[in-house]
Design an enzyme around this catalytic site. Sequence first.
Site, PDB file in Angstrom:
ATOM      1  NE  ARG A 209      -3.723  -2.077   2.537  1.00 39.79           N
ATOM      2  CZ  ARG A 209      -3.757  -2.946   3.534  1.00 39.79           C
ATOM      3  NH1 ARG A 209      -2.992  -2.793   4.596  1.00 39.79           N
ATOM      4  NH2 ARG A 209      -4.576  -3.968   3.502  1.00 39.79           N
ATOM      5  CG  PHE A 225     -10.922  -7.644  -6.005  1.00 40.56           C
ATOM      6  CD1 PHE A 225     -11.835  -8.694  -5.920  1.00 40.56           C
ATOM      7  CD2 PHE A 225     -10.356  -7.347  -7.235  1.00 40.56           C
ATOM      8  CE1 PHE A 225     -12.163  -9.434  -7.052  1.00 40.56           C
ATOM      9  CE2 PHE A 225     -10.687  -8.088  -8.374  1.00 40.56           C
ATOM     10  CZ  PHE A 225     -11.583  -9.135  -8.287  1.00 40.56           C
ATOM     11  CG  ASP A 247     -15.234  -5.808  -1.933  1.00 42.15           C
ATOM     12  OD1 ASP A 247     -14.003  -5.832  -1.719  1.00 42.15           O
ATOM     13  OD2 ASP A 247     -15.994  -6.748  -1.616  1.00 42.15           O
ATOM     14  CB  ALA A 275     -14.147  -7.511  -9.651  1.00 45.37           C
ATOM     15  CG  ASP A 295      -5.476  -7.328  -2.832  1.00 39.49           C
ATOM     16  OD1 ASP A 295      -4.938  -8.434  -3.075  1.00 39.49           O
ATOM     17  OD2 ASP A 295      -5.591  -6.860  -1.690  1.00 39.49           O
ATOM     18  CB  CYS A 335      -3.339 -13.659  -1.852  1.00 36.09           C
ATOM     19  SG  CYS A 335      -5.098 -13.844  -2.085  1.00 36.09           S
TER      20      CYS A 335
HETATM   21  N1  SAH Z   1      -7.383  -4.912  -1.074  1.00 36.34           N
HETATM   22  C1  SAH Z   1      -7.969  -5.253   0.199  1.00 36.34           C
HETATM   23  C2  SAH Z   1      -8.087  -6.730   0.444  1.00 36.34           C
HETATM   24  C3  SAH Z   1      -8.915  -7.471  -0.597  1.00 36.34           C
HETATM   25  S1  SAH Z   1      -9.611  -8.943   0.028  1.00 36.34           S
HETATM   26  C4  SAH Z   1      -7.158  -4.577   1.317  1.00 36.34           C
HETATM   27  O1  SAH Z   1      -6.106  -3.975   1.046  1.00 36.34           O
HETATM   28  O2  SAH Z   1      -7.566  -4.658   2.464  1.00 36.34           O
HETATM   29  C5  SAH Z   1     -10.612  -9.454  -1.292  1.00 36.34           C
HETATM   30  C6  SAH Z   1     -11.931  -8.695  -1.440  1.00 36.34           C
HETATM   31  O3  SAH Z   1     -12.530  -9.163  -2.643  1.00 36.34           O
HETATM   32  C7  SAH Z   1     -12.977  -8.924  -0.356  1.00 36.34           C
HETATM   33  O4  SAH Z   1     -13.374  -7.680   0.165  1.00 36.34           O
HETATM   34  C8  SAH Z   1     -14.161  -9.581  -1.067  1.00 36.34           C
HETATM   35  O5  SAH Z   1     -15.429  -9.100  -0.612  1.00 36.34           O
HETATM   36  C9  SAH Z   1     -13.932  -9.168  -2.493  1.00 36.34           C
HETATM   37  N2  SAH Z   1     -14.441 -10.064  -3.525  1.00 36.34           N
HETATM   38  C10 SAH Z   1     -14.415 -11.410  -3.558  1.00 36.34           C
HETATM   39  N3  SAH Z   1     -14.891 -11.859  -4.743  1.00 36.34           N
HETATM   40  C11 SAH Z   1     -15.228 -10.774  -5.477  1.00 36.34           C
HETATM   41  C12 SAH Z   1     -15.743 -10.572  -6.784  1.00 36.34           C
HETATM   42  N4  SAH Z   1     -16.007 -11.601  -7.579  1.00 36.34           N
HETATM   43  N5  SAH Z   1     -15.951  -9.311  -7.213  1.00 36.34           N
HETATM   44  C13 SAH Z   1     -15.654  -8.259  -6.418  1.00 36.34           C
HETATM   45  N6  SAH Z   1     -15.159  -8.388  -5.179  1.00 36.34           N
HETATM   46  C14 SAH Z   1     -14.943  -9.617  -4.707  1.00 36.34           C
END
Ligand code: SAH
Length: 391
Positions: A209, A225, A247, A275, A295, A335
């Site tokens: 970040r 995300f 998200d 997404a 992410d 990840c």
């Molecule tokens: N970037 C964030 C962490 C991301 S965790 C940080 O820095 O804290 C992954 C996220 O993706 C979660 O919030 C989850 O709700 C979201 N997510 C999971 N599948 C998804 C999809 N198909 N479309 C959009 N968001 C999604």
Amino acid sequence: MITCFLAPGREKLALNHHPWVFSGALVRWTGTPEAGEVVRVCASDGRFVALGQFNPGSKIRLRLLEWNEGISVDTAWYAARLDEALALRRPLEHATDVLRLVFAEADGLPGLVVDKVGAWLVVQFLTAGADRLKQEWTQLLREKVHGLKGIVEKSDGDGRKMEGLEESHGVLWGEAPPARVRVRENGALFDVEVGAQKTGFYSDQRDNRFFVAQVASGARVLDAFCYTGGFAVHAMRGKASSVVLADSSAEALTAARHNLEMNGFVPERLVEGDAFTTLRDLKKSGERFGLVVLDPPKLAPTRESVERALRGYKDLNLQALALVERGGWLASFSCSGAVDEKMFQDVVAFAAKDAGRTVQVVRRFSQAPCHPVRTSMPESFYLKGLLARVL
Ligand code: SAH
């Protein structure tokens, strides 16, 4: 102490200090250990290999702890490992009070995950061996981590299921945390829901970040995300002109908006939805960004799912690249432990080719130092990412 013997030739991995022994590698036992009990592990010729915790309900039957014969694994041994783990994190304390204090096997403590969120510890006992020592761990953590108000257990997720253990939640010591615990990370503030079922905060992205914020200046940012807005908040602190949050979770978006506001910013827009669709919709309506952060959650939970996951990563990166203005930036992450750095860069390269864009990688990302990678256990390396300029 009960001894178990490895099948001929199966000691190699264990002798290289990989901590996992699968059930199929074990052929003979001198007794029947209890769940979580520490046993001696020997090669088929009787040579000492290691001491490990027994996990009857798991394919990973043993989690190895100590490779020196003559050293016993007792409370003092666990305390010494905890001291080593805490020493690694001490230099991070000036930057943050939300971090992982113990990262299981990567810190030599199989199945034990300890996250610090302000004055609370959130502990996961993910194996029979860790679960058996719940009381001891609570006591040791109280003694060694200062300024705590409470220790809560949040043992859930797939790991525990694979071990044949039930979920377990509750206060192990001290006060229950408030609904939101305020923490700081490199000058930014976040309210973290410690009681939430999901991970409260992704501290593994801390350094990333920070670097992503360096290229955010003046940019319209898309945080895809976004979860609770970790990248968005730091990008705005890095003088981004605005940020769009995306998200699939409405609660995550609400938390992200709250975190932005708490830091003195207002999001340009919140987009709730899948997404894969959101990125296409943004493209259709001709939107462009100076920085896109991608992410996604772990798309490849197992080795078998890698092919499918790579198609997912490719599609996301292709769609994201189409949204980046010329000379802008893409910060893209995976990840999934099963997707290695080479595969991930190839995916971005294929996406760039299909998008008809030139991509220059200027930085490679990994997990923050509170999530160390133990070289004898490559599985502990899971988070990878690229910061790329897009022409
Ligand atoms: N970037 C964030 C962490 C991301 S965790 C940080 O820095 O804290 C992954 C996220 O993706 C979660 O919030 C989850 O709700 C979201 N997510 C999971 N599948 C998804 C999809 N198909 N479309 C959009 N968001 C999604």
